[in-house]
Design an enzyme around this catalytic site. Structure first.
Site: not given
Length: 381
Positions: A275, A333
């Site tokens: 991610s 992230h």
């Protein structure tokens, strides 16, 4: 007062004297000795209990705890994650020195390798052009059999965009690692090398390997779908060499940001997934093309601009980091997204456009006595 001679002479009276004095509120040497015996006996009983209940041998190290990533997988038994206690103080930021050096070194090597890769690609383009002409001529002389599997695969491959061809290898690597998670004998190595945790004994190699690791099939499918969707735009914007350098560097940088966040907040635990690296690619595309229209796969009728999508994702991850949500690694992230935005605005000018001196060094090495060259220009002495 009972002296030492009387104690050694009458051992039976010593035991009764011990019990009588230690039962009072007076702290005496015999009471301390009696408390030590109680502690030692209690420790032996405590270690016997877990050993009697143990079915399989336990991994050496601190106790394990289940990760939030494994909560997604409902039917597959989750591995026992390695929840280790940090060596030293709970927030020993000195442990981040090696990961910092690894992050800087790996990022430099990634962009240097990308520059060499681009140089070699340009150098061999003419030869590849003649090879393709020769292959087309041979196909006409020797027509392929009908239904040939190899021909169908080649046709499928040639219909892909450059970006899709580039990320096919990344997706294949993630799929292989996902299958390795299903092998029980490999789970100990997978936990050690394919999950990133600042309290683990292995700190540096998992910063890269964990970006190819997914335990949940839903997590793998979602990440690979987003990577596939943005690959064409990203590779057309950056080129495949620069794209790979940004992707791999973003994976390591996002993991380092996750390390810093865990050390600062004390919320330790393993992380895995691509991610962070994918967020860097997504943020780079959205920053470069803010007016591009995006849509969610399940709700194609609702469209929004890339700039608004990036703002919403950053806001959600910021809220998750502040509020302590544990389902995703929001720090990773954010680290990937910030690196993607920075690279499009400043990093491309600072890093990629200043690669010429390094490429000249490589060119001189290749043409003046590189391995296997034989010294084209004055290499022979």
């Amino acid at each position: 007062v009972l002296n030492m001679t009387e104690m050694s002479r009458e051992s039976s009276h010593v035991r009764s004297w011990n019990m009588r004095i230690c039962g009072s509120d007076v702290l005496c040497p015999s009471s301390r000795w009696h408390f030590t015996i109680q502690q030692r006996c209690g420790f032996k009983k405590a270690t016997r209990k877990p050993e009697s209940k143990r079915v399989v041998p336990e991994e050496p190290g601190p106790p394990h705890t289940e990760s939030s990533e494994a909560a997604i997988q409902r039917r597959t038994p989750a591995p026992q994650w390695d929840q280790q206690a940090p060596s030293g103080p709970p927030r020993a930021f000195g442990r981040l020195f090696r990961p910092l050096v690894f992050t800087v070194g790996f990022t430099g090597c990634a962009f240097g390798s990308a520059a060499i890769w681009q140089y070699e690609s340009l150098k061999s383009r003419v030869q590849s052009y003649f090879d393709e002409i020769r292959a087309d001529w041979l196909e006409k002389l020797q027509p392929q059999k009908r239904g040939d599997v190899r021909k169908e695969v080649n046709q499928w491959w040639n219909n892909l965009s450059d970006g899709q061809k580039t990320v096919t290898g990344i997706i294949a690597a993630n799929a292989i690692v996902f299958c390795c998670w299903r092998v029980p004998s490999l789970q100990r190595s997978m936990i050690r090398y394919f999950t990133s945790n600042p309290t683990s004994k292995t700190l540096c190699s998992p910063m890269l390997l964990s970006t190819f690791s997914h335990f949940s099939f839903f997590h793998l499918a979602a990440n690979m779908y987003v990577l596939w969707s943005f690959s064409s735009s990203a590779v057309s914007m950056l080129g495949r060499e620069q794209f790979m350098a940004v992707y791999l560097s973003a994976g390591v940088i996002s993991t380092f940001v996750s390390y810093v966040s865990k050390m600062a907040t004390g919320r330790f635990g393993p992380s895995l997934g691509a991610s962070g690296a994918i967020m860097a690619i997504l943020a780079a595309v959205c920053t470069k093309m803010p007016e591009a229209k995006l849509a969610i796969i399940f709700l194609p009728m609702f469209t929004f601009t890339a700039a608004n999508a990036l703002k919403a994702i950053v806001a959600m991850d910021t809220a998750g980091l502040v509020l302590g949500w544990k389902f995703f690694d929001h720090a990773a992230h954010l680290g990937g997204a910030m690196f993607g935005i920075w690279y499009v605005l400043f990093g491309h000018e600072l890093i990629w456009k200043n690669r010429e001196p390094f490429v000249k060094i490589w060119h001189n090495f290749r043409t003046r006595g590189g391995p296997g060259r034989g010294g084209d220009q004055g290499g022979a002495m």
